[in-house]
Design a protein around this motif. Structure first.
Motif, PDB file in Angstrom:
ATOM      1  N   GLY A 145       0.784  -1.227   0.000  1.00 29.52           N
ATOM      2  CA  GLY A 145       0.000   0.000   0.000  1.00 29.52           C
ATOM      3  C   GLY A 145       0.817   1.278   0.000  1.00 29.52           C
ATOM      4  N   SER A 146       2.135   1.164   0.169  1.00 34.18           N
ATOM      5  CA  SER A 146       2.971   2.365   0.153  1.00 34.18           C
ATOM      6  C   SER A 146       3.104   2.892  -1.281  1.00 34.18           C
ATOM      7  N   LEU A 147       3.324   4.182  -1.394  1.00 37.08           N
ATOM      8  CA  LEU A 147       3.395   4.836  -2.695  1.00 37.08           C
ATOM      9  C   LEU A 147       4.675   4.457  -3.428  1.00 37.08           C
ATOM     10  N   ARG A 148       4.534   3.978  -4.643  1.00 38.90           N
ATOM     11  CA  ARG A 148       5.692   3.587  -5.462  1.00 38.90           C
ATOM     12  C   ARG A 148       6.082   4.704  -6.426  1.00 38.90           C
ATOM     13  N   CYS A 149       5.094   5.307  -7.082  1.00 38.26           N
ATOM     14  CA  CYS A 149       5.356   6.440  -7.978  1.00 38.26           C
ATOM     15  C   CYS A 149       4.091   7.274  -8.089  1.00 38.26           C
ATOM     16  N   ALA A 150       4.272   8.536  -8.484  1.00 37.55           N
ATOM     17  CA  ALA A 150       3.135   9.448  -8.590  1.00 37.55           C
ATOM     18  C   ALA A 150       3.456  10.565  -9.571  1.00 37.55           C
ATOM     19  N   ALA A 151       2.419  11.111 -10.167  1.00 37.64           N
ATOM     20  CA  ALA A 151       2.556  12.255 -11.066  1.00 37.64           C
ATOM     21  C   ALA A 151       1.311  13.116 -10.926  1.00 37.64           C
ATOM     22  N   PRO A 152       1.473  14.432 -10.847  1.00 38.19           N
ATOM     23  CA  PRO A 152       0.294  15.296 -10.787  1.00 38.19           C
ATOM     24  C   PRO A 152      -0.424  15.286 -12.127  1.00 38.19           C
ATOM     25  N   ALA A 153      -1.734  15.339 -12.082  1.00 40.15           N
ATOM     26  CA  ALA A 153      -2.542  15.387 -13.301  1.00 40.15           C
ATOM     27  C   ALA A 153      -3.857  16.069 -12.975  1.00 40.15           C
ATOM     28  N   TRP A 154      -4.485  16.609 -13.995  1.00 45.04           N
ATOM     29  CA  TRP A 154      -5.767  17.277 -13.819  1.00 45.04           C
ATOM     30  C   TRP A 154      -6.668  16.929 -14.979  1.00 45.04           C
ATOM     31  N   LEU A 155      -7.957  16.822 -14.715  1.00 42.54           N
ATOM     32  CA  LEU A 155      -8.954  16.624 -15.754  1.00 42.54           C
ATOM     33  C   LEU A 155      -9.599  17.968 -16.033  1.00 42.54           C
ATOM     34  N   LYS A 156      -9.574  18.387 -17.279  1.00 41.50           N
ATOM     35  CA  LYS A 156     -10.145  19.672 -17.682  1.00 41.50           C
ATOM     36  C   LYS A 156     -11.578  19.442 -18.112  1.00 41.50           C
ATOM     37  N   SER A 157     -12.515  20.210 -17.562  1.00 41.04           N
ATOM     38  CA  SER A 157     -13.927  19.980 -17.850  1.00 41.04           C
ATOM     39  C   SER A 157     -14.542  20.992 -18.818  1.00 41.04           C
ATOM     40  N   HIS A 158     -13.782  22.019 -19.215  1.00 41.07           N
ATOM     41  CA  HIS A 158     -14.286  22.965 -20.209  1.00 41.07           C
ATOM     42  C   HIS A 158     -13.115  23.652 -20.900  1.00 41.07           C
ATOM     43  N   SER A 159     -13.410  24.446 -21.926  1.00 43.46           N
ATOM     44  CA  SER A 159     -12.351  25.095 -22.709  1.00 43.46           C
ATOM     45  C   SER A 159     -12.118  26.547 -22.319  1.00 43.46           C
ATOM     46  N   HIS A 160     -12.743  27.007 -21.263  1.00 46.17           N
ATOM     47  CA  HIS A 160     -12.571  28.396 -20.838  1.00 46.17           C
ATOM     48  C   HIS A 160     -11.221  28.598 -20.176  1.00 46.17           C
ATOM     49  N   GLY A 161     -10.616  29.747 -20.412  1.00 47.53           N
ATOM     50  CA  GLY A 161      -9.362  30.070 -19.761  1.00 47.53           C
ATOM     51  C   GLY A 161      -8.140  29.489 -20.429  1.00 47.53           C
ATOM     52  N   GLU A 162      -8.288  28.965 -21.632  1.00 50.61           N
ATOM     53  CA  GLU A 162      -7.152  28.426 -22.361  1.00 50.61           C
ATOM     54  C   GLU A 162      -6.414  29.551 -23.060  1.00 50.61           C
ATOM     55  N   PHE A 163      -5.141  29.345 -23.326  1.00 51.90           N
ATOM     56  CA  PHE A 163      -4.365  30.337 -24.052  1.00 51.90           C
ATOM     57  C   PHE A 163      -4.801  30.403 -25.514  1.00 51.90           C
ATOM     58  N   VAL A 164      -5.185  29.278 -26.061  1.00 48.56           N
ATOM     59  CA  VAL A 164      -5.652  29.231 -27.450  1.00 48.56           C
ATOM     60  C   VAL A 164      -7.056  28.643 -27.428  1.00 48.56           C
ATOM     61  N   PHE A 165      -8.007  29.382 -27.957  1.00 47.99           N
ATOM     62  CA  PHE A 165      -9.371  28.890 -28.017  1.00 47.99           C
ATOM     63  C   PHE A 165      -9.579  28.222 -29.358  1.00 47.99           C
ATOM     64  N   ASP A 166     -10.017  26.997 -29.333  1.00 43.57           N
ATOM     65  CA  ASP A 166     -10.388  26.290 -30.551  1.00 43.57           C
ATOM     66  C   ASP A 166     -11.796  25.756 -30.350  1.00 43.57           C
ATOM     67  N   TRP A 167     -12.752  26.673 -30.478  1.00 43.13           N
ATOM     68  CA  TRP A 167     -14.142  26.315 -30.210  1.00 43.13           C
ATOM     69  C   TRP A 167     -14.678  25.295 -31.201  1.00 43.13           C
ATOM     70  N   ALA A 168     -14.089  25.216 -32.389  1.00 46.35           N
ATOM     71  CA  ALA A 168     -14.554  24.228 -33.371  1.00 46.35           C
ATOM     72  C   ALA A 168     -14.376  22.816 -32.824  1.00 46.35           C
ATOM     73  N   TRP A 169     -13.225  22.528 -32.208  1.00 46.73           N
ATOM     74  CA  TRP A 169     -13.002  21.213 -31.614  1.00 46.73           C
ATOM     75  C   TRP A 169     -13.924  20.987 -30.424  1.00 46.73           C
ATOM     76  N   ALA A 170     -14.126  22.013 -29.620  1.00 48.61           N
ATOM     77  CA  ALA A 170     -15.013  21.863 -28.457  1.00 48.61           C
ATOM     78  C   ALA A 170     -16.438  21.602 -28.908  1.00 48.61           C
ATOM     79  N   ASN A 171     -16.907  22.322 -29.941  1.00 48.31           N
ATOM     80  CA  ASN A 171     -18.266  22.119 -30.446  1.00 48.31           C
ATOM     81  C   ASN A 171     -18.418  20.748 -31.081  1.00 48.31           C
ATOM     82  N   ALA A 172     -17.384  20.268 -31.766  1.00 45.55           N
ATOM     83  CA  ALA A 172     -17.449  18.959 -32.400  1.00 45.55           C
ATOM     84  C   ALA A 172     -17.535  17.858 -31.350  1.00 45.55           C
ATOM     85  N   ALA A 173     -16.887  18.069 -30.219  1.00 51.10           N
ATOM     86  CA  ALA A 173     -16.913  17.045 -29.160  1.00 51.10           C
ATOM     87  C   ALA A 173     -18.280  17.008 -28.516  1.00 51.10           C
TER      88      ALA A 173
END
Length: 77
Positions: free
Chosen positions: A49-77
């Motif tokens: 049960g001890s930690l062997r390895c780890a990496a930070p990660a995040w799940l993004k739930s929307h396209s707001h606040g991105e440096f590059v907006f590609d709404w076409a891909w967001a709308n297609a999804a």
């Protein structure tokens, strides 16, 4: 996840891998509910049960606040 377990994986975590920095992101609201970024650390544990390895990660739930907006891909999804 305990700070000692996370930071104990490497000798020097650097500022962006350090548990305190990642925790500050959550505590400040920069990530978490309402931000569109859900923390989801990737972890692997040993058989005891001890930690062997780890990496930070995040799940993004929307396209707001991105440096590059590609709404076409967001709308297609």
């Amino acid at each position: 996840m305990p700070q000692a377990a996370w930071n104990g994986l490497v000798e020097r975590t650097g500022p962006f891998m350090d548990w305190r920095f990642l925790n500050a992101l959550e505590q400040s609201g920069a990530v978490g509910p309402g931000s569109g970024w859900r923390p989801e650390a990737l972890t692997v544990a040993n058989s005891d049960g001890s930690l062997r390895c780890a990496a930070p990660a995040w799940l993004k739930s929307h396209s707001h606040g991105e440096f590059v907006f590609d709404w076409a891909w967001a709308n297609a999804a």
